[in-house]
Design a protein around this motif. Structure first.
Motif, mmCIF file in Angstrom:
data_model
loop_
_atom_site.group_PDB
_atom_site.id
_atom_site.type_symbol
_atom_site.label_atom_id
_atom_site.label_comp_id
_atom_site.label_asym_id
_atom_site.label_seq_id
_atom_site.Cartn_x
_atom_site.Cartn_y
_atom_site.Cartn_z
ATOM 1 N N ASP A 91 0.828 -1.210 0.000
ATOM 2 C CA ASP A 91 0.000 0.000 0.000
ATOM 3 C C ASP A 91 0.861 1.258 0.000
ATOM 4 O O ASP A 91 0.443 2.301 -0.503
ATOM 5 C CB ASP A 91 -0.969 -0.011 1.182
ATOM 6 N N TYR A 92 2.081 1.177 0.544
ATOM 7 C CA TYR A 92 2.976 2.323 0.496
ATOM 8 C C TYR A 92 3.492 2.554 -0.928
ATOM 9 O O TYR A 92 3.612 3.704 -1.378
ATOM 10 C CB TYR A 92 4.144 2.116 1.456
ATOM 11 N N VAL A 93 3.791 1.471 -1.633
ATOM 12 C CA VAL A 93 4.192 1.582 -3.034
ATOM 13 C C VAL A 93 3.070 2.213 -3.847
ATOM 14 O O VAL A 93 3.294 3.081 -4.709
ATOM 15 C CB VAL A 93 4.584 0.206 -3.600
ATOM 16 N N HIS A 94 1.848 1.782 -3.586
ATOM 17 C CA HIS A 94 0.687 2.368 -4.271
ATOM 18 C C HIS A 94 0.548 3.854 -3.927
ATOM 19 O O HIS A 94 0.269 4.679 -4.814
ATOM 20 C CB HIS A 94 -0.576 1.614 -3.866
ATOM 21 N N PHE A 95 0.747 4.201 -2.661
ATOM 22 C CA PHE A 95 0.678 5.599 -2.248
ATOM 23 C C PHE A 95 1.695 6.457 -2.991
ATOM 24 O O PHE A 95 1.370 7.552 -3.479
ATOM 25 C CB PHE A 95 0.908 5.685 -0.732
ATOM 26 N N LYS A 96 2.926 5.967 -3.103
ATOM 27 C CA LYS A 96 3.970 6.726 -3.784
ATOM 28 C C LYS A 96 3.646 6.934 -5.256
ATOM 29 O O LYS A 96 4.077 7.924 -5.858
ATOM 30 C CB LYS A 96 5.312 6.022 -3.640
ATOM 31 N N SER A 97 2.897 6.007 -5.830
ATOM 32 C CA SER A 97 2.543 6.147 -7.242
ATOM 33 C C SER A 97 1.375 7.099 -7.456
ATOM 34 O O SER A 97 1.140 7.542 -8.580
ATOM 35 C CB SER A 97 2.193 4.775 -7.826
ATOM 36 N N GLN A 98 0.636 7.412 -6.388
ATOM 37 C CA GLN A 98 -0.552 8.242 -6.508
ATOM 38 C C GLN A 98 -0.353 9.665 -5.997
ATOM 39 O O GLN A 98 -0.948 10.605 -6.531
ATOM 40 C CB GLN A 98 -1.719 7.609 -5.727
ATOM 41 N N VAL A 99 0.444 9.836 -4.962
ATOM 42 C CA VAL A 99 0.551 11.125 -4.273
ATOM 43 C C VAL A 99 1.930 11.726 -4.522
ATOM 44 O O VAL A 99 2.947 11.100 -4.206
ATOM 45 C CB VAL A 99 0.307 10.960 -2.758
ATOM 46 N N PRO A 100 1.996 12.932 -5.078
ATOM 47 C CA PRO A 100 3.294 13.558 -5.349
ATOM 48 C C PRO A 100 3.942 14.094 -4.084
ATOM 49 O O PRO A 100 3.268 14.561 -3.165
ATOM 50 C CB PRO A 100 2.943 14.695 -6.314
ATOM 51 N N LEU A 101 5.254 14.021 -4.046
ATOM 52 C CA LEU A 101 6.038 14.594 -2.959
ATOM 53 C C LEU A 101 6.466 15.999 -3.355
ATOM 54 O O LEU A 101 6.953 16.222 -4.461
ATOM 55 C CB LEU A 101 7.266 13.731 -2.665
ATOM 56 N N HIS A 102 6.282 16.962 -2.450
ATOM 57 C CA HIS A 102 6.640 18.353 -2.717
ATOM 58 C C HIS A 102 7.881 18.720 -1.914
ATOM 59 O O HIS A 102 8.012 18.350 -0.751
ATOM 60 C CB HIS A 102 5.503 19.297 -2.329
ATOM 61 N N LYS A 103 8.767 19.469 -2.544
ATOM 62 C CA LYS A 103 9.946 20.023 -1.868
ATOM 63 C C LYS A 103 10.074 21.486 -2.234
ATOM 64 O O LYS A 103 10.205 21.817 -3.410
ATOM 65 C CB LYS A 103 11.220 19.285 -2.278
ATOM 66 N N ILE A 104 10.022 22.363 -1.238
ATOM 67 C CA ILE A 104 10.160 23.788 -1.512
ATOM 68 C C ILE A 104 11.103 24.419 -0.490
ATOM 69 O O ILE A 104 11.042 24.093 0.694
ATOM 70 C CB ILE A 104 8.798 24.516 -1.496
ATOM 71 N N PRO A 105 11.984 25.300 -0.939
ATOM 72 C CA PRO A 105 12.818 26.066 -0.002
ATOM 73 C C PRO A 105 12.104 27.340 0.406
ATOM 74 O O PRO A 105 11.573 28.079 -0.427
ATOM 75 C CB PRO A 105 14.077 26.371 -0.825
ATOM 76 N N ILE A 106 12.064 27.608 1.697
ATOM 77 C CA ILE A 106 11.477 28.836 2.230
ATOM 78 C C ILE A 106 12.529 29.460 3.135
ATOM 79 O O ILE A 106 12.779 28.967 4.236
ATOM 80 C CB ILE A 106 10.180 28.578 3.001
ATOM 81 N N GLY A 107 13.138 30.533 2.666
ATOM 82 C CA GLY A 107 14.260 31.100 3.394
ATOM 83 C C GLY A 107 15.417 30.121 3.389
ATOM 84 O O GLY A 107 15.854 29.649 2.335
ATOM 85 N N THR A 108 15.901 29.794 4.563
ATOM 86 C CA THR A 108 16.996 28.827 4.688
ATOM 87 C C THR A 108 16.498 27.424 4.987
ATOM 88 O O THR A 108 17.309 26.510 5.155
ATOM 89 C CB THR A 108 17.958 29.268 5.811
ATOM 90 N N LYS A 109 15.193 27.235 5.050
ATOM 91 C CA LYS A 109 14.609 25.936 5.400
ATOM 92 C C LYS A 109 14.104 25.217 4.152
ATOM 93 O O LYS A 109 13.522 25.821 3.263
ATOM 94 C CB LYS A 109 13.450 26.119 6.393
ATOM 95 N N GLN A 110 14.359 23.921 4.102
ATOM 96 C CA GLN A 110 13.852 23.074 3.038
ATOM 97 C C GLN A 110 12.666 22.283 3.576
ATOM 98 O O GLN A 110 12.796 21.522 4.539
ATOM 99 C CB GLN A 110 14.944 22.122 2.538
ATOM 100 N N TRP A 111 11.495 22.454 2.958
ATOM 101 C CA TRP A 111 10.283 21.776 3.403
ATOM 102 C C TRP A 111 9.975 20.621 2.462
ATOM 103 O O TRP A 111 9.988 20.774 1.240
ATOM 104 C CB TRP A 111 9.104 22.744 3.454
ATOM 105 N N ARG A 112 9.671 19.495 3.048
ATOM 106 C CA ARG A 112 9.336 18.287 2.295
ATOM 107 C C ARG A 112 7.977 17.814 2.822
ATOM 108 O O ARG A 112 7.839 17.548 4.012
ATOM 109 C CB ARG A 112 10.420 17.233 2.524
ATOM 110 N N TYR A 113 6.997 17.685 1.928
ATOM 111 C CA TYR A 113 5.649 17.398 2.419
ATOM 112 C C TYR A 113 4.780 16.792 1.325
ATOM 113 O O TYR A 113 5.102 16.851 0.129
ATOM 114 C CB TYR A 113 4.989 18.686 2.932
#
Length: 412
Positions: free
Chosen positions: A10-32
């Motif tokens: 089910d985790y493999v299925h999740f990774k195929s369906q839901v995109p991972l976002h990575k954005i830098p905000i100031g000096t912090k890198q957010w992964r969500y």
């Protein structure tokens, strides 16, 4: 010798369906992760010290199918609680979210309470699981906290993993522990050190403007890394909060008891006035699925370097093809209590640098085989050196204090 962890189907299925976002905000890198109709106020999930955004994948898939928007974030590299509050507020501004509902476990629950205390206008409700109100007990149990930023990665991982109960578990709890261990291995030394700093930095939660009726406390009754006394303090602080007790579940009930956790989360959201939009689930036009400005990484997650993140979607939605189409149902292996039907072929192999080899057998059960890696002697040597220096430093301070005290008495 490295262990091999096979990701659940089910985790493999999740990774195929839901995109991972990575954005830098100031000096912090957010992964969500951000999934679900944008018209619905989001439920934001904050993990504990050993967790990542991925540990809430069961909540994301289940609640988004029912018409809720779920955002699961990694705790960024912040070293103090004031820095956390400012960084999280900037993150919410960047993804254009103003009013939120927070679900935090362990350290995530503590950070959620701090944010609700200092930014009361943004937090509409809280769900706290195995959480606490103050960090003094953790700093007292960790005398080397002042040098945590200099501690080697393997010592930090060892300390974090020793907080997880070692022993025989029922299958679903054992699977949850294995999954979290695999996530700990993806964290860098700086990530672990910053989280340990947040856990031991002296702070406590003050009074909240949020009414107790908008708070749900969801604790496990079997065992947990958070002492019972600290969990009872949370219940005493919010006497009118709704109690959702889980008989079992261990440290990670969101993985070991996902059906019960998802039900309590859904009841909480209904009780605080969040209306689901199931009508938007099966026909989601472009921009209406939860998403925000970022580079979506559906592929190799091991690439942690910030790439050219797109910001053209700051006020729109993610344009990932999987977000536009209908959410396909998860495979049979995603049923939280149906391991017998989980096919071995649906598993995905990952390498872990820990001391446990996990093998997948027909029927989906995981068996453990303890091995001694070749690096063990080197790790123990480094551990001995670091601890000896810490003890020498403490003894030197003690001698200096005694000398000054003796000289002061002579002067007096």
């Amino acid at each position: 010798m490295k262990g091999v962890f096979s990701a659940p189907g089910d985790y493999v299925h999740f990774k195929s369906q839901v995109p991972l976002h990575k954005i830098p905000i100031g000096t912090k890198q957010w992964r969500y992760y951000d999934f679900g109709p944008k018209a619905v106020p989001p439920l934001i999930c904050l993990p504990g010290t050993a967790g990542t955004a991925d540990v809430y994948y069961k909540q994301i898939m289940s609640l988004s199918m029912k018409g809720y928007r779920v955002i699961s974030v990694d705790i960024p590299r912040v070293w103090h609680h004031a820095e956390w509050i400012q960084a999280f507020e900037k993150f919410l501004d960047a993804i254009d979210v103003h009013h939120i509902h927070l679900y935090g476990t362990s350290l995530g629950g503590f950070l959620a309470q701090l944010f609700a205390q200092h930014r009361p206008r943004r937090v509409r409700s809280l769900v706290l699981s195995n959480s606490f109100l103050e960090t003094q007990s953790f700093s007292a149990a960790m005398p080397w906290a002042p040098i945590v930023s200099w501690t080697p990665s393997f010592l930090l991982k060892r300390y974090v993993l020793t907080g997880i109960r070692d022993g025989p578990h029922e299958p679903f709890i054992a699977d949850s522990v294995d999954f979290v261990v695999s996530q700990v291995e993806t964290l860098s030394r700086e990530d672990l050190a910053s989280r340990m700093s947040l856990t031991t930095d002296d702070a406590s939660v003050g009074p909240l403007l949020l009414s107790d009726s908008f708070i749900t406390i969801m604790d496990t009754n079997d065992y947990c890394a958070i002492p019972l006394q600290l969990k009872e303090q949370v219940s005493e602080r919010y006497p009118e909060a709704r109690l959702a007790s889980l008989k079992t579940g261990g440290d990670f009930p969101f993985l070991s008891r996902p059906d019960e956790v998802n039900l309590h989360l859904q009841l909480h959201l209904r009780r605080v006035g969040v209306e689901a939009r199931p009508d938007l689930v099966h026909s989601i036009p472009k921009g209406d699925i939860g998403g925000s400005p970022s580079k979506e990484n559906d592929g190799d997650e091991s690439d942690k370097s910030p790439k050219d993140d797109t910001d053209k979607d700051d006020r729109g939605g993610s344009e990932n093809p999987s977000s536009e189409s209908e959410i396909s149902p998860a495979p049979e292996s995603s049923e939280s209590h149906n391991l017998d039907n989980q096919p071995v072929e649906s598993s995905e192999g990952c390498n872990l640098d820990n001391e446990i080899n996990l093998y997948v057998f027909p029927g989906g059960f995981l068996k453990e085989k303890h091995v001694v890696p070749r690096e063990t002697s080197v790790h123990f040597a480094w551990e001995y050196i670091v601890l000896s220096h810490v003890l020498r430093y403490i003894s030197s301070l003690y001698i200096i204090i005694l000398n000054y005290s003796f000289e002061f008495r002579q002067v007096v």
